[in-house]
Design an enzyme around this catalytic site. Structure first.
Site, short mmCIF file in Angstrom:
data_model
loop_
_atom_site.label_atom_id
_atom_site.label_comp_id
_atom_site.label_asym_id
_atom_site.label_seq_id
_atom_site.Cartn_x
_atom_site.Cartn_y
_atom_site.Cartn_z
N ARG A 109 -2.37 -4.89 8.53
CA ARG A 109 -1.10 -4.79 8.68
C ARG A 109 -0.10 -4.67 10.35
NH1 ARG A 109 2.69 -0.82 4.70
NH2 ARG A 109 4.31 -2.08 4.36
N PRO A 168 1.42 -1.13 0.18
CA PRO A 168 -0.26 -0.35 -0.04
C PRO A 168 1.07 1.15 0.33
CG PRO A 168 -0.18 -1.33 2.42
CD PRO A 168 0.95 -1.79 1.15
N HIS A 211 -5.15 -1.57 8.21
CA HIS A 211 -4.22 -0.37 8.11
C HIS A 211 -3.64 -0.50 10.03
CE1 HIS A 211 -0.77 2.01 7.70
NE2 HIS A 211 -0.61 2.74 7.69
N TYR A 258 -0.35 4.91 12.75
CA TYR A 258 -0.98 5.59 13.18
C TYR A 258 -2.63 4.55 14.16
CZ TYR A 258 0.79 7.73 8.73
OH TYR A 258 1.09 7.79 7.88
C1 LIG Z 1 4.86 6.14 -0.77
C2 LIG Z 1 4.71 5.69 0.15
C3 LIG Z 1 3.42 5.52 0.19
C4 LIG Z 1 3.44 5.12 1.57
N1 LIG Z 1 1.75 5.01 1.69
C5 LIG Z 1 1.15 3.99 2.67
C6 LIG Z 1 -0.27 3.41 3.19
O1 LIG Z 1 -0.94 4.34 2.71
N2 LIG Z 1 -0.13 2.98 3.84
C7 LIG Z 1 0.88 1.83 4.65
O2 LIG Z 1 0.32 1.16 5.48
N3 LIG Z 1 2.40 2.23 3.95
C8 LIG Z 1 2.29 3.15 3.32
N4 LIG Z 1 3.66 2.94 2.54
C9 LIG Z 1 4.49 2.70 3.26
C10 LIG Z 1 5.24 0.89 2.15
O3 LIG Z 1 3.83 0.16 1.81
C11 LIG Z 1 5.77 -0.06 2.98
O4 LIG Z 1 6.27 -0.88 3.93
C12 LIG Z 1 7.16 1.48 2.33
O5 LIG Z 1 7.36 1.89 1.68
C13 LIG Z 1 8.62 -0.21 2.51
O6 LIG Z 1 8.75 -1.27 1.77
P1 LIG Z 1 9.97 -0.75 0.68
O7 LIG Z 1 10.91 -0.75 0.79
O8 LIG Z 1 9.71 -2.24 -0.19
O9 LIG Z 1 9.23 0.38 -0.05
C14 LIG Z 1 3.97 4.02 1.75
C15 LIG Z 1 5.38 4.41 1.26
C16 LIG Z 1 5.58 5.26 0.09
C17 LIG Z 1 7.38 4.88 0.01
#
Ligand SMILES: Cc1cc2nc3c(=O)[nH]c(=O)nc-3n(C[C@H](O)[C@H](O)[C@H](O)COP(=O)(O)O)c2cc1C
Length: 370
Positions: free
Chosen positions: A231, A27, A179, A184
């Site tokens: 999550r 997400p 979430h 949060y």
């Molecule tokens: C631009 C952006 C927006 C994100 N928004 C959310 C979100 O809405 N909900 C959520 O649970 N995590 C959110 N995350 C966290 C990501 O789901 C993920 O846990 C985080 O990017 C680490 O994973 P990665 O190393 O594969 O990027 C966001 C991350 C990024 C980079």
């Protein structure tokens, strides 16, 4: 490793989930719902998720369950008829492309600002300022001490989640993800540093987890619990206003053990977002700790690449791997893994900017399979 043997590319089938591979789109908030209704649209979000439909599962950006749940600009909601209609355009496109898509249900709690609530305070477990920043329509502002939620506020929020879950199914989603992570609202109840309540929602770990389980109980009255994922980010420390203490990991142990009583679609865990090796009460190996405890489908995230993703499944520490940032710039991530095609870097400057730029204009470098 020969590509057809890659664990990430194997189909996944459990009692509750049938996915064509184990690559999940994590997400990610992208703040593109800049319209009066705060609704997703087929043109923007629909195109973006459709381009990524070869993922085994897409989990959308957080979608607020009520007006009170908002904490960032231009995030799409799931509490009004216009928002349900907007998301419907998205699910139709993803399903036509053969994808599977869950909606993430979100309430930011104290990670908000009075500017989003006509000057009223954001809600949280206790009136404790996270001393963080909120991304308001006028730019970043300091967070404030929120209002401690009354019993009525808690009851209303439980209803809001149940209603949002029902709306999500009506909008055509294959399921929802609660979430309860990343600092949060639910996380604010879990951690003793952000929850100083003296009623049945504070004090013991059972009490700090109560709100989450009451939400799950209400959600399962509206939609099959088998369509609900959840999550958690147990070792989140020093960011998103969260501070761990010696009670934190025992609280997550309790929550995750108790989740075995719920026949969820999956449990989505994150490895620590930051280096917590110096924090005595943090767990540095989340998948390894919780795989033996949680009996259902386990999804793991944070900082995985193709090699580490294949390894964690091979080791038996997780069933599914969620990729975040790599999915921003690689719509055909599955095919790139399959064909050994180099990944494109993401541009951080366009993570949260409006429109198609930096959103739907990352090109596939492979022929994406329908
Ligand atoms: C631009 C952006 C927006 C994100 N928004 C959310 C979100 O809405 N909900 C959520 O649970 N995590 C959110 N995350 C966290 C990501 O789901 C993920 O846990 C985080 O990017 C680490 O994973 P990665 O190393 O594969 O990027 C966001 C991350 C990024 C980079």
């Amino acid at each position: 490793m020969s590509t057809d043997k890659q664990p990430l590319l194997q189909p996944y089938e459990s009692k509750n989930l049938k996915l064509r591979n184990r690559v999940v789109m994590a997400p990610m908030t992208r703040s593109r719902a800049n319209n009066a209704e705060k609704a997703a649209t087929g043109d923007l979000q629909g195109t973006y998720y459709e381009q990524r439909a070869s993922a085994g599962l897409i989990i959308t950006e957080g979608s607020q369950v009520s007006e009170k749940a908002v904490g960032y600009i231009n995030t799409p909601g799931i509490h009004s008829a216009a928002q349900v209609a907007g998301w419907k355009e998205v699910t139709e496109k993803v399903h036509a492309a053969g994808g599977t898509i869950f909606l993430q249900l979100w309430h930011v709690g104290r990670m908000s600002h009075p500017d989003f609530h006509n000057g009223d305070l954001p809600h949280s477990a206790s009136a404790i300022n996270p001393n963080s920043k909120s991304y308001t329509p006028e730019g970043f502002k300091d967070t404030v001490a929120p209002k401690e939620m009354t019993k009525e506020d808690i009851e209303q929020t439980i209803k809001d989640f149940a209603n949002a879950a029902k709306n999500a199914i009506e909008a055509g989603f294959d399921g929802v993800e609660i979430h309860s992570s990343n600092g949060y609202l639910f996380h604010q109840f879990f951690n003793a540093t952000s929850n100083h309540r003296t009623d049945e929602y504070g004090g013991s770990k059972e009490n700090r987890a109560r709100f989450l389980f009451e939400v799950l109980d209400a959600v399962k009255q509206q939609i099959p619990i088998q369509k609900v994922g959840l999550r958690l980010n147990p070792s989140l420390h020093g960011i998103f206003g969260m501070t761990m203490d010696e009670d934190t990991i025992p609280t997550f142990d309790y929550i995750i053990e108790k989740l075995n009583d719920y026949d969820l679609a999956y449990l989505h865990l994150s490895e620590p977002f930051t280096d917590v090796s110096e924090i005595p009460y943090a767990e540095t190996q989340i998948a390894k700790r919780y795989r033996p405890i949680y009996k259902g489908t386990l999804m793991i995230n944070s900082n995985f690449d193709q090699e580490k993703g294949n390894q964690v499944i091979e080791d038996g520490d997780a069933d599914l791997v969620a990729f975040g940032k790599p999915y921003i710039s690689n719509p055909d991530l599955v095919e790139r893994f399959e064909q050994g095609v180099e990944l494109t870097d993401w541009d951080q400057d366009t993570f949260y900017t409006p429109g198609h730029k930096g959103y739907t204009d990352y090109e596939a470098k492979t022929a994406v399979k329908a």
